[in-house]
Design a protein around this motif. Structure first.
Motif, mmCIF file in Angstrom:
data_model
loop_
_atom_site.group_PDB
_atom_site.id
_atom_site.type_symbol
_atom_site.label_atom_id
_atom_site.label_comp_id
_atom_site.label_asym_id
_atom_site.label_seq_id
_atom_site.Cartn_x
_atom_site.Cartn_y
_atom_site.Cartn_z
ATOM 1 N N GLU A 15 0.836 -1.200 0.000
ATOM 2 C CA GLU A 15 0.000 0.000 0.000
ATOM 3 C C GLU A 15 0.877 1.260 0.000
ATOM 4 O O GLU A 15 1.758 1.445 0.844
ATOM 5 N N GLY A 16 0.617 2.122 -0.986
ATOM 6 C CA GLY A 16 1.349 3.383 -1.094
ATOM 7 C C GLY A 16 2.744 3.245 -1.661
ATOM 8 O O GLY A 16 3.499 4.224 -1.705
ATOM 9 N N LYS A 17 3.134 2.052 -2.129
ATOM 10 C CA LYS A 17 4.472 1.833 -2.694
ATOM 11 C C LYS A 17 4.419 1.950 -4.214
ATOM 12 O O LYS A 17 3.708 1.193 -4.878
ATOM 13 N N ALA A 18 5.164 2.913 -4.752
ATOM 14 C CA ALA A 18 5.171 3.124 -6.201
ATOM 15 C C ALA A 18 6.415 2.538 -6.874
ATOM 16 O O ALA A 18 6.474 2.462 -8.102
ATOM 17 N N ASN A 19 7.378 2.123 -6.082
ATOM 18 C CA ASN A 19 8.613 1.572 -6.637
ATOM 19 C C ASN A 19 8.333 0.203 -7.269
ATOM 20 O O ASN A 19 7.954 -0.748 -6.588
ATOM 21 N N GLN A 20 8.526 0.126 -8.598
ATOM 22 C CA GLN A 20 8.199 -1.099 -9.319
ATOM 23 C C GLN A 20 9.075 -2.273 -8.900
ATOM 24 O O GLN A 20 8.619 -3.413 -8.840
#
Length: 241
Positions: A15-20
């Motif tokens: 949740e809230g993690k944008a790092n692919q």
């Protein structure tokens, strides 16, 4: 108390993690743990998980259990609880890895700790390379301290001949030029005079051909070598030039 399902734990960790890369590694770990949970009995040992995730392009064993790998361990622990296992079977750390982890724990500043971690990783990589070189050289590697200009040419023979020098050498290996002077090439590459005497030893003419094939022509020169052979052929009874 019923443990939280690992899928819900993963959802919370993503949740809230944008790092692919972070998301990809977490999903790889999730699938590995899901497969291991189907094994009877479930095998959540550190070595097994690290080997399987690394083989799929995910986090390695060192990454899973590094100071920054808490999110990985949280997901693994969720699977361990879901499977009803008290704790994963630990593996014995190497002394070097244990010392490195202890060093990092003593650094309170996050930026400095991260920098020291990079230095330790670089040292580990260089140590592996040195050990590989030792195996290849069967001992201590030898470092060539010579300057580039003093090292042997890696491209083979590098010879510079003047135009006249090249023409002279080409004449010496030319059968027509030799025949006109009563000279000939022997069976083993030697130069033989009209009276049968050997003017140049075995392999001389093939060697000259190799020299010509590896040489360049930067300028002009003299015909000293050709004149010497003309003189030798006359002395040996050959046809005058």
């Amino acid at each position: 108390m019923t443990p939280t399902h690992p899928d819900l734990v993963l959802k919370g960790l993503l949740e809230g993690k944008a790092n692919q890369r972070y998301v990809r590694n977490m999903r790889i770990l999730q699938e590995v743990c899901r497969e291991l949970n189907k094994v009877s009995p479930p095998d959540f040992s550190q070595a097994t998980i690290g080997r399987m995730t690394a083989s799929r392009g995910g986090p390695s064993l060192n990454t899973l259990y590094s100071p920054k790998g808490k999110h990985f361990r949280d997901l693994i622990n969720a699977w361990i609880k879901w499977a009803g296992i008290e704790k994963a079977r630990p593996i014995k750390q190497q002394d070097g890895a244990s010392e490195e982890a202890e060093i990092l724990k003593r650094v309170s500043d996050p930026a400095i700790r991260s920098y020291i971690g990079l230095v330790i990783a670089e040292r580990r990589r260089l140590r592996v390379e040195v050990n590989a070189l030792k195996q290849l050289t069967r001992g201590t590697p030898v470092i060539d301290m010579r300057t580039q200009s003093n090292r042997p040419s890696s491209s083979g023979t590098n010879v510079s001949l003047t135009t006249d020098e090249r023409e002279t050498l080409e004449s010496i290996v030319d059968p027509a030029w030799l025949a006109a002077r009563g000279l000939r090439e022997g069976d083993r590459g030697e130069l033989i005079g009209n009276a049968g005497s050997q003017l140049l030893g075995r392999g001389a003419l093939p060697g000259i051909r190799k020299l010509l094939s590896a040489s360049s022509v930067p300028g002009s020169g003299t015909k000293t070598l050709r004149s010497n052979f003309d003189t030798a052929s006359r002395t040996d009874g050959g046809i005058p030039a």
